[in-house]
Design a protein around this motif. Sequence first.
Motif, PDB file in Angstrom:
ATOM      1  N   LYS A 145       5.652  -8.627  -5.740  1.00 54.78           N
ATOM      2  CA  LYS A 145       5.465  -7.254  -5.264  1.00 54.78           C
ATOM      3  C   LYS A 145       6.797  -6.486  -5.249  1.00 54.78           C
ATOM      4  O   LYS A 145       6.919  -5.392  -5.789  1.00 54.78           O
ATOM      5  CB  LYS A 145       4.840  -7.290  -3.863  1.00 54.78           C
ATOM      6  CG  LYS A 145       4.404  -5.927  -3.350  1.00 54.78           C
ATOM      7  CD  LYS A 145       5.411  -5.331  -2.424  1.00 54.78           C
ATOM      8  CE  LYS A 145       5.091  -3.889  -2.096  1.00 54.78           C
ATOM      9  NZ  LYS A 145       5.981  -3.331  -1.099  1.00 54.78           N
ATOM     10  N   TYR A 168      -0.925  -6.404 -14.238  1.00 54.36           N
ATOM     11  CA  TYR A 168      -0.406  -6.032 -12.905  1.00 54.36           C
ATOM     12  C   TYR A 168       0.550  -4.838 -13.049  1.00 54.36           C
ATOM     13  O   TYR A 168       0.485  -3.873 -12.278  1.00 54.36           O
ATOM     14  CB  TYR A 168       0.297  -7.261 -12.316  1.00 54.36           C
ATOM     15  CG  TYR A 168       0.895  -7.099 -10.934  1.00 54.36           C
ATOM     16  CD1 TYR A 168       0.095  -6.920  -9.806  1.00 54.36           C
ATOM     17  CD2 TYR A 168       2.280  -7.155 -10.740  1.00 54.36           C
ATOM     18  CE1 TYR A 168       0.655  -6.797  -8.538  1.00 54.36           C
ATOM     19  CE2 TYR A 168       2.848  -7.043  -9.488  1.00 54.36           C
ATOM     20  CZ  TYR A 168       2.025  -6.857  -8.383  1.00 54.36           C
ATOM     21  OH  TYR A 168       2.586  -6.741  -7.132  1.00 54.36           O
ATOM     22  N   ARG A 218       0.888  -1.179   0.000  1.00 49.84           N
ATOM     23  CA  ARG A 218       0.000   0.000   0.000  1.00 49.84           C
ATOM     24  C   ARG A 218       0.913   1.213   0.000  1.00 49.84           C
ATOM     25  O   ARG A 218       1.873   1.252   0.789  1.00 49.84           O
ATOM     26  CB  ARG A 218      -0.908   0.020   1.241  1.00 49.84           C
ATOM     27  CG  ARG A 218      -1.678   1.319   1.382  1.00 49.84           C
ATOM     28  CD  ARG A 218      -2.764   1.254   2.455  1.00 49.84           C
ATOM     29  NE  ARG A 218      -4.073   1.242   1.834  1.00 49.84           N
ATOM     30  CZ  ARG A 218      -5.222   1.318   2.505  1.00 49.84           C
ATOM     31  NH1 ARG A 218      -5.222   1.376   3.818  1.00 49.84           N
ATOM     32  NH2 ARG A 218      -6.368   1.309   1.871  1.00 49.84           N
ATOM     33  N   SER A 247      -4.781  -1.908  -1.410  1.00 46.51           N
ATOM     34  CA  SER A 247      -3.923  -2.507  -0.375  1.00 46.51           C
ATOM     35  C   SER A 247      -3.887  -4.017  -0.554  1.00 46.51           C
ATOM     36  O   SER A 247      -4.849  -4.616  -1.050  1.00 46.51           O
ATOM     37  CB  SER A 247      -4.424  -2.158   1.027  1.00 46.51           C
ATOM     38  OG  SER A 247      -5.642  -2.789   1.280  1.00 46.51           O
ATOM     39  N   GLU A 248      -2.766  -4.598  -0.179  1.00 43.49           N
ATOM     40  CA  GLU A 248      -2.611  -6.057  -0.266  1.00 43.49           C
ATOM     41  C   GLU A 248      -1.658  -6.496   0.848  1.00 43.49           C
ATOM     42  O   GLU A 248      -0.534  -5.998   0.946  1.00 43.49           O
ATOM     43  CB  GLU A 248      -2.011  -6.406  -1.642  1.00 43.49           C
ATOM     44  CG  GLU A 248      -2.068  -7.874  -1.990  1.00 43.49           C
ATOM     45  CD  GLU A 248      -1.590  -8.125  -3.425  1.00 43.49           C
ATOM     46  OE1 GLU A 248      -2.426  -8.381  -4.300  1.00 43.49           O
ATOM     47  OE2 GLU A 248      -0.363  -8.037  -3.667  1.00 43.49           O
ATOM     48  N   TRP A 249      -2.131  -7.417   1.696  1.00 45.78           N
ATOM     49  CA  TRP A 249      -1.282  -7.978   2.763  1.00 45.78           C
ATOM     50  C   TRP A 249      -1.414  -9.487   2.664  1.00 45.78           C
ATOM     51  O   TRP A 249      -2.504 -10.035   2.890  1.00 45.78           O
ATOM     52  CB  TRP A 249      -1.757  -7.474   4.129  1.00 45.78           C
ATOM     53  CG  TRP A 249      -0.871  -7.858   5.286  1.00 45.78           C
ATOM     54  CD1 TRP A 249       0.457  -8.179   5.240  1.00 45.78           C
ATOM     55  CD2 TRP A 249      -1.249  -7.950   6.669  1.00 45.78           C
ATOM     56  NE1 TRP A 249       0.934  -8.445   6.498  1.00 45.78           N
ATOM     57  CE2 TRP A 249      -0.086  -8.317   7.386  1.00 45.78           C
ATOM     58  CE3 TRP A 249      -2.439  -7.745   7.357  1.00 45.78           C
ATOM     59  CZ2 TRP A 249      -0.097  -8.493   8.773  1.00 45.78           C
ATOM     60  CZ3 TRP A 249      -2.453  -7.921   8.732  1.00 45.78           C
ATOM     61  CH2 TRP A 249      -1.289  -8.278   9.440  1.00 45.78           C
ATOM     62  N   ILE A 250      -0.330 -10.122   2.274  1.00 46.33           N
ATOM     63  CA  ILE A 250      -0.374 -11.574   2.047  1.00 46.33           C
ATOM     64  C   ILE A 250       0.585 -12.236   3.027  1.00 46.33           C
ATOM     65  O   ILE A 250       1.757 -11.839   3.123  1.00 46.33           O
ATOM     66  CB  ILE A 250       0.007 -11.906   0.588  1.00 46.33           C
ATOM     67  CG1 ILE A 250      -0.925 -11.140  -0.364  1.00 46.33           C
ATOM     68  CG2 ILE A 250      -0.100 -13.404   0.338  1.00 46.33           C
ATOM     69  CD1 ILE A 250      -0.654 -11.369  -1.829  1.00 46.33           C
ATOM     70  N   GLU A 302      -4.618 -11.756   3.549  1.00 41.13           N
ATOM     71  CA  GLU A 302      -4.819 -12.936   2.704  1.00 41.13           C
ATOM     72  C   GLU A 302      -3.802 -14.006   3.085  1.00 41.13           C
ATOM     73  O   GLU A 302      -2.614 -13.692   3.269  1.00 41.13           O
ATOM     74  CB  GLU A 302      -4.559 -12.504   1.259  1.00 41.13           C
ATOM     75  CG  GLU A 302      -5.358 -13.217   0.213  1.00 41.13           C
ATOM     76  CD  GLU A 302      -5.020 -12.636  -1.166  1.00 41.13           C
ATOM     77  OE1 GLU A 302      -4.668 -13.413  -2.039  1.00 41.13           O
ATOM     78  OE2 GLU A 302      -5.087 -11.391  -1.333  1.00 41.13           O
TER      79      GLU A 302
END
Length: 382
Positions: free
Chosen positions: A212, A273, A159, A180-183, A200
């Motif tokens: 990323k 992407y 993010r 936002s992306e939290w893996i 995730e």
Amino acid sequence: MKELHFGAGNIGRGFIGKLLADAGVEVVFADVNQQVLDALNQRHQYPVRVVGEQAQVETVSGVSAVHSGSDEVVALISSVDLITTAVGPQILERIAPAVARGLVKRHDGGNTQPLNIIACENMVRGTSQLKQHVLNALEPQFHAWVEQQVGFVDSAVDRIVPPAEAGSDDPLAVTVESFSEWIVDKTQFKGVPPTLAGMELTDNLMAFVERKLFTLNTGHAITAYLGQLAGHQTIRDAILDPAVRQVVKGAMEESGAVLINRYGFDAQKHAAYINKILQRFENPYLHDDVERVGRQPLRKLGEGDRLIKPLRGTLEYGLGHANLVKGIAAAMHYRSDQDPQAKEWAALLADVGAAAALAKVSGLDEESEVVAQVVNAYNAMQ
Ligand SMILES: NC(=O)C1=CN([C@@H]2O[C@H](COP(=O)(O)OP(=O)(O)OC[C@H]3O[C@@H](n4cnc5c(N)ncnc54)[C@H](O)[C@@H]3O)[C@@H](O)[C@H]2O)C=CC1
Ligand SMILES: O=P(O)(O)OC[C@H]1O[C@](O)(CO)[C@@H](O)[C@@H]1O
């Protein structure tokens, strides 16, 4: 659920702390910035401006804070269910002794609840690195208990959260993009992984971390470095410069070819992407200085980081790397009076010359063809 989050900075307040508080978790921030700590403890809430097509201000509430060096941190570690960090890669080693002391207290207090720790930093397997620092700080007699009770869970965090704009007088206010992306690596949890909206779980973390770090962060860094050379102040201005954009996109495509080879990503989805990331860099509502994104060039020119690791990948698979080479050359030109690493880098360059300086920080062979290519590009940019 109660959690301790180290680092009440941009990503701490604007992403991880917010996501956890929104999910009903009781969040306690640990930081060293007394002004931020005092404000959090006076107000127990703060505003997050989410900017995208529409801007809205969301309030994060129910939070509190402790000083990172205090005994309160040790006591919290002995009792919370989750610990997260967003302090910067170089700070992980510094918080490890406090984490170790907290784990000893947890052990001695007979707390048998599983504890999970997740570092949310821009680095490959940052939590695993934190684990090593924590084990180094612990007497060997506690190692087996830690292995059994504490999950060190690696993650990828995405993010864009620049520092508050000049003129904002609220030390807690933060502006974030809507994306936002939290893996997180579900295989590393102790106990049942929590279900949190926005977090995730995956059993294939390395693919996401590298996707990323070697797309967004590679492109972002090159935008910053070429942007500074071209006289742009912000990431948006830089990426709207066609000459900068062409190299940035080319470099992301080159690192993308490595990722596609390594992880079997779908080429079309990966191209989408990349395009989405270019749009994110253009976000007209975020004021993001090239100097922030280019910060700490020694780290960014390091062997495992966003510039050199993709370049090494192209060498491994015999792929083109002309744009990555230009991006690395531009990084070598980065200067900032505010940034100790930029000053150290400039001094090293002056001392030993371009090829030796690059070889020293990147681990590349000084005599290699690729170092000669970067140095040629660097000289051409003088
Ligand atoms: N800002 C962003 O958009 C993103 C940042 N990240 C990563 O998140 C991490 C943090 O970045 P930012 O939030 O931008 O930095 P920041 O500088 O805004 O926040 C770092 C916070 O850590 C605190 N801190 C320093 N030493 C500490 C200690 N010993 N104990 C506890 N707190 C301490 C600082 O006072 C500061 O509040 C970095 O690893 C960065 O690469 C990852 C994704 C996005
Ligand atoms: O936080 P770092 O690793 O110094 O790098 C800045 C990068 O981090 C971010 O703030 C978030 O991923 C990006 O905006 C940028 O690529």
